[in-house]
Design a protein around this motif. Sequence first.
Motif, PDB file in Angstrom:
ATOM      1  N   VAL A 234     -17.932  23.667 -16.293  1.00 26.55           N
ATOM      2  CA  VAL A 234     -18.101  24.279 -14.976  1.00 26.55           C
ATOM      3  C   VAL A 234     -19.342  25.154 -15.010  1.00 26.55           C
ATOM      4  O   VAL A 234     -19.474  26.034 -15.873  1.00 26.55           O
ATOM      5  CB  VAL A 234     -16.870  25.115 -14.581  1.00 26.55           C
ATOM      6  N   GLU A 235     -20.253  24.906 -14.103  1.00 27.79           N
ATOM      7  CA  GLU A 235     -21.472  25.703 -13.969  1.00 27.79           C
ATOM      8  C   GLU A 235     -21.680  26.040 -12.501  1.00 27.79           C
ATOM      9  O   GLU A 235     -21.202  25.333 -11.623  1.00 27.79           O
ATOM     10  CB  GLU A 235     -22.692  24.933 -14.476  1.00 27.79           C
ATOM     11  N   GLY A 236     -22.412  27.123 -12.263  1.00 31.36           N
ATOM     12  CA  GLY A 236     -22.739  27.468 -10.880  1.00 31.36           C
ATOM     13  C   GLY A 236     -22.610  28.945 -10.623  1.00 31.36           C
ATOM     14  O   GLY A 236     -22.920  29.780 -11.491  1.00 31.36           O
ATOM     15  N   PHE A 237     -22.123  29.271  -9.430  1.00 31.42           N
ATOM     16  CA  PHE A 237     -22.085  30.661  -9.000  1.00 31.42           C
ATOM     17  C   PHE A 237     -20.803  30.930  -8.223  1.00 31.42           C
ATOM     18  O   PHE A 237     -20.271  30.050  -7.540  1.00 31.42           O
ATOM     19  CB  PHE A 237     -23.288  30.984  -8.105  1.00 31.42           C
ATOM     20  N   ILE A 238     -20.327  32.175  -8.354  1.00 32.72           N
ATOM     21  CA  ILE A 238     -19.220  32.651  -7.531  1.00 32.72           C
ATOM     22  C   ILE A 238     -19.632  33.978  -6.923  1.00 32.72           C
ATOM     23  O   ILE A 238     -20.553  34.639  -7.409  1.00 32.72           O
ATOM     24  CB  ILE A 238     -17.924  32.815  -8.351  1.00 32.72           C
ATOM     25  N   SER A 239     -18.965  34.374  -5.854  1.00 37.30           N
ATOM     26  CA  SER A 239     -19.333  35.606  -5.171  1.00 37.30           C
ATOM     27  C   SER A 239     -18.705  36.812  -5.864  1.00 37.30           C
ATOM     28  O   SER A 239     -17.661  36.710  -6.510  1.00 37.30           O
ATOM     29  CB  SER A 239     -18.889  35.559  -3.709  1.00 37.30           C
ATOM     30  N   GLY A 280      -5.891  37.909   2.314  1.00 37.49           N
ATOM     31  CA  GLY A 280      -6.495  37.388   3.531  1.00 37.49           C
ATOM     32  C   GLY A 280      -7.996  37.212   3.444  1.00 37.49           C
ATOM     33  O   GLY A 280      -8.617  36.732   4.386  1.00 37.49           O
ATOM     34  N   ARG A 281      -8.584  37.613   2.313  1.00 36.17           N
ATOM     35  CA  ARG A 281     -10.008  37.413   2.093  1.00 36.17           C
ATOM     36  C   ARG A 281     -10.196  36.278   1.081  1.00 36.17           C
ATOM     37  O   ARG A 281      -9.302  35.981   0.285  1.00 36.17           O
ATOM     38  CB  ARG A 281     -10.662  38.692   1.557  1.00 36.17           C
ATOM     39  N   TYR A 282     -11.369  35.655   1.106  1.00 32.26           N
ATOM     40  CA  TYR A 282     -11.609  34.484   0.259  1.00 32.26           C
ATOM     41  C   TYR A 282     -12.948  34.622  -0.450  1.00 32.26           C
ATOM     42  O   TYR A 282     -13.932  35.087   0.134  1.00 32.26           O
ATOM     43  CB  TYR A 282     -11.606  33.210   1.104  1.00 32.26           C
ATOM     44  N   PRO A 283     -12.994  34.194  -1.708  1.00 32.97           N
ATOM     45  CA  PRO A 283     -14.279  34.199  -2.412  1.00 32.97           C
ATOM     46  C   PRO A 283     -15.138  33.016  -1.980  1.00 32.97           C
ATOM     47  O   PRO A 283     -14.634  32.030  -1.430  1.00 32.97           O
ATOM     48  CB  PRO A 283     -13.871  34.060  -3.884  1.00 32.97           C
ATOM     49  N   ALA A 284     -16.426  33.123  -2.234  1.00 35.51           N
ATOM     50  CA  ALA A 284     -17.343  32.001  -2.011  1.00 35.51           C
ATOM     51  C   ALA A 284     -17.784  31.476  -3.373  1.00 35.51           C
ATOM     52  O   ALA A 284     -17.734  32.191  -4.375  1.00 35.51           O
ATOM     53  CB  ALA A 284     -18.549  32.451  -1.196  1.00 35.51           C
ATOM     54  N   CYS A 285     -18.209  30.238  -3.407  1.00 37.67           N
ATOM     55  CA  CYS A 285     -18.641  29.680  -4.684  1.00 37.67           C
ATOM     56  C   CYS A 285     -19.521  28.464  -4.468  1.00 37.67           C
ATOM     57  O   CYS A 285     -19.478  27.812  -3.426  1.00 37.67           O
ATOM     58  CB  CYS A 285     -17.441  29.304  -5.563  1.00 37.67           C
ATOM     59  N   VAL A 286     -20.329  28.181  -5.471  1.00 34.45           N
ATOM     60  CA  VAL A 286     -21.070  26.928  -5.599  1.00 34.45           C
ATOM     61  C   VAL A 286     -20.870  26.490  -7.043  1.00 34.45           C
ATOM     62  O   VAL A 286     -21.574  26.931  -7.956  1.00 34.45           O
ATOM     63  CB  VAL A 286     -22.566  27.108  -5.286  1.00 34.45           C
ATOM     64  N   LEU A 287     -19.873  25.648  -7.273  1.00 33.28           N
ATOM     65  CA  LEU A 287     -19.488  25.286  -8.627  1.00 33.28           C
ATOM     66  C   LEU A 287     -19.657  23.788  -8.867  1.00 33.28           C
ATOM     67  O   LEU A 287     -19.239  22.970  -8.046  1.00 33.28           O
ATOM     68  CB  LEU A 287     -18.033  25.682  -8.894  1.00 33.28           C
ATOM     69  N   PHE A 288     -20.262  23.467 -10.002  1.00 33.24           N
ATOM     70  CA  PHE A 288     -20.481  22.077 -10.416  1.00 33.24           C
ATOM     71  C   PHE A 288     -19.551  21.756 -11.583  1.00 33.24           C
ATOM     72  O   PHE A 288     -19.615  22.413 -12.626  1.00 33.24           O
ATOM     73  CB  PHE A 288     -21.934  21.872 -10.836  1.00 33.24           C
ATOM     74  N   LEU A 289     -18.706  20.768 -11.397  1.00 34.82           N
ATOM     75  CA  LEU A 289     -17.804  20.312 -12.461  1.00 34.82           C
ATOM     76  C   LEU A 289     -18.370  19.016 -13.044  1.00 34.82           C
ATOM     77  O   LEU A 289     -18.626  18.063 -12.300  1.00 34.82           O
ATOM     78  CB  LEU A 289     -16.396  20.063 -11.923  1.00 34.82           C
TER      79      LEU A 289
END
Length: 635
Positions: A234-239, A280-289
Motif C-alpha cells: 500500500v502506497e499513497g497518502f491519507i489525510s 460522522g466525519r470521514y478521512p480522505a485518501c489516495v491509496l495504491f494497492l
Amino acid sequence: KLIKINKLPKNIWELIAAGEVVERPASVVKELLENSIDAGATAITLEIQNGGIRYIRITDNGCGIQREDVPLAFLSHATSKISTASDLDAIGTLGFRGEALASVAAVSKVEIMTKTAEEQLGTRMVIHGGETVSLDDAGCPNGTTIIIRELFYNTPARMKFLKSDKSEGMAVAGIVDKIAISHPEISLRFIKDGKEVTCTNGSGSVKDAVFAVYGRDFADTLINADYEINGVKVEGFISKPFNSRGSGSMQLFFVNDRFIKSKTAVAALNEAYKNSIMVGRYPACVLFLTLSPELVDVNVHPAKTEVRFSNEKAIFDAVYYAAKNALSNDNSRPQVKLESGAVKTNTNLNSNILSAPVPEAQQRSFSDYTLPEREKILDSFNNPYVNKNSGQSESTDYIFNEPKADYAVNDGDIDLSVKTGELNSPAESQPVQPITLKNEENRKEEVSFKYLGEAFKTYIFAEYNGKLVIIDKHAAHERMLFNKLKKNLKNEGSQLLLKPVSVVLSKDEYIAVTENLDIMKNAGFEIDDFGNGTVLVRSCPLDLEKEDITELVSEVASYLASNKKDVLPEKLDWIYHNISCRAAIKAGNIQTDYELIEFTKQLLADDEVRYCPHGRPVLIELTKYELDKQFGRIQ
C-alpha cells in the motif's frame, strides 16, 4: 400460445450490448482513455463539448493501430489485450473485454485517425451507428485520435436519462481526475467547452498529480502512507485527522493502477481513524494497492470498478495498518496562521481615553525607568491623589507598553474583543471568546435573577424564580442562533467576507452545490462557481471562521449530493443546525462574568429557547426543596 424465438438482427443486439458499457459520456471517456493508456501513451489530450454529448475527442501519442487492424477494432469481442482463457486469470491491462469501441460505435458517429511508427501513412475510418462509412489513408502523427459525435443519436430513449450538460461534464471531469492520479507518469490535458480544466505534467509524482487535480489546499492535508503485508503493498497518502471531511467522496483506492470501489478498503480506512476523528466525519485518501493480478478478479462488471479479492482480510489488514502506521508517525498539529494586520483594535473604548494624548515620555515600559523614577511611580500608585511635595491633590497617569487586554462593553450588542497585545503568561494563553448576540426588536422585559458563576467553563449557574438554574452555554447559544437564523436571515442578510474562501469539493458535491445555489443563498451563503470542483464563498451567515466555513460548505454539499431528489426549502433546517452549532460558543471557551450575565439575561427572557436544535435541553432547574432533601434537611 406458442412463442417463437427470433434471432435478433445485428443492429439491435449491438444496441443492447452497448447499454452495458456506454451509460453516459463519462463511460465513453473512461473506455477510450484506458485504451490510450494501454497503448503506451505518455501524453493524452481530451476535449469535450456540451458535456460530451455532442462532441468528444481524445488524442494520444501511443503505439497506434495498424491499417489492417482498424476495422477489427470496432468488432465485438475483438481485442489485443488477451488471446487465451488463462489470460483472464492475470489481467495486466485496463481494458480486455473487446467491447468498448464496438459499443461506442453502435450509438454514435465515430471518426478515428491512427498511425504506427512503422507506417508511412495513417488510416482514417468513419463509422455511423455501427456501419462503416469510409476507410481511407490519412496524414497524421504517430498515435491515435478518435472523435465521438452525437452520442445516442440513434437511441432517443437513452437521451432522456442524461442529465444537464454541466452534470455530464463534471462526471467526465471525475473520470479524468482519477485517471490523472492513477497514472501520474502521463501528461493529461482536459479541455471542456474550449477552456482548459486539468493539466498534469507527467512527472510521475502522485503528489504533483493530486496538486494539479484537487489543488494546494487538499494536497497540503495529506501525509505519506507506505506499508506492505501478506503480499499486498500500500502506497499513497491519507489525510491528517484534523482535516477530515463530511463525506467519504474523497476516498480514492487504486488496485494495480486501476480505480476501484471496495467496501473492504473503505471499512479498513475508517477503522484506522477510529477515535482519531469525530463521529460522522470521514478521512480522505489516495491509496495504491499493488498485488499479484492472480489475486484480484476485475472481470466482475463491464465498468471494471467492482473487483473481487481472493483474500479480503489481506486487503483489510494492508489498508488498516498502512493508515495506522502513517497516523502514528505523523506528529503534525493544527497550525494557526496569523495574517498581517489580522488583529483588530477595539474602537468602542471610551472616547475620552481615545482622545487623550499620551506623552511620548510615558510610552515606555516600566523597566525603562530609572530607580528614582520607579519609586516615584510606585508611590503615586499607592497614594495617587496626594503630591508629597505640595500637599495638593493631583492625578498622574502613567501608561506602560505592557501586554494587556482592554474590553469594550456596549449594551445590546455584546462583543468583547481582545485589544492589540501579546499574551505572555500561561494563564493568559487562552483568550476570552466573545459571545455576539443582538437584541431582538420585540424583546421582552429583562428578567430578574442572581448570577452565581460558571463551572467547568461549560455550565452557568444562576438563581431564578426560587430555583437553581444550570445552563449549558453551548446548547443555549446554539438554539438562540438557530432561532435568529430562522427569523431574521432574510431581513438581515449575511456577512460579507473580506476575503473569499475557496472550498474544494468532489465532483458530485460540486454539482450538487452549483445546481442549488438558490438554496445556499437562502441559507445565507453567497457562492460563486470557480470551476473544476471549486467554489468561492463570498458571504456567510454569522461569524464563522475560515475553517468552519470550509467544513460547513463541504458538509452541506455532501448532504445535497446524497439527497438529490429531496432538496426542498424546508431542508434548510439542517443547514441552520450546522451553522448555529459551529458559530455557537464552545464548552471550554472563556467568557467574562459580565458577558455571561448578559447572555443569561437574554436566555431567560426568551421562552422559545428550551432545547438545542439536536434535541438536548439547554438548562435544568433544581428547586430548594430538592437541595434540602439531598442534604437531609427534609425527611
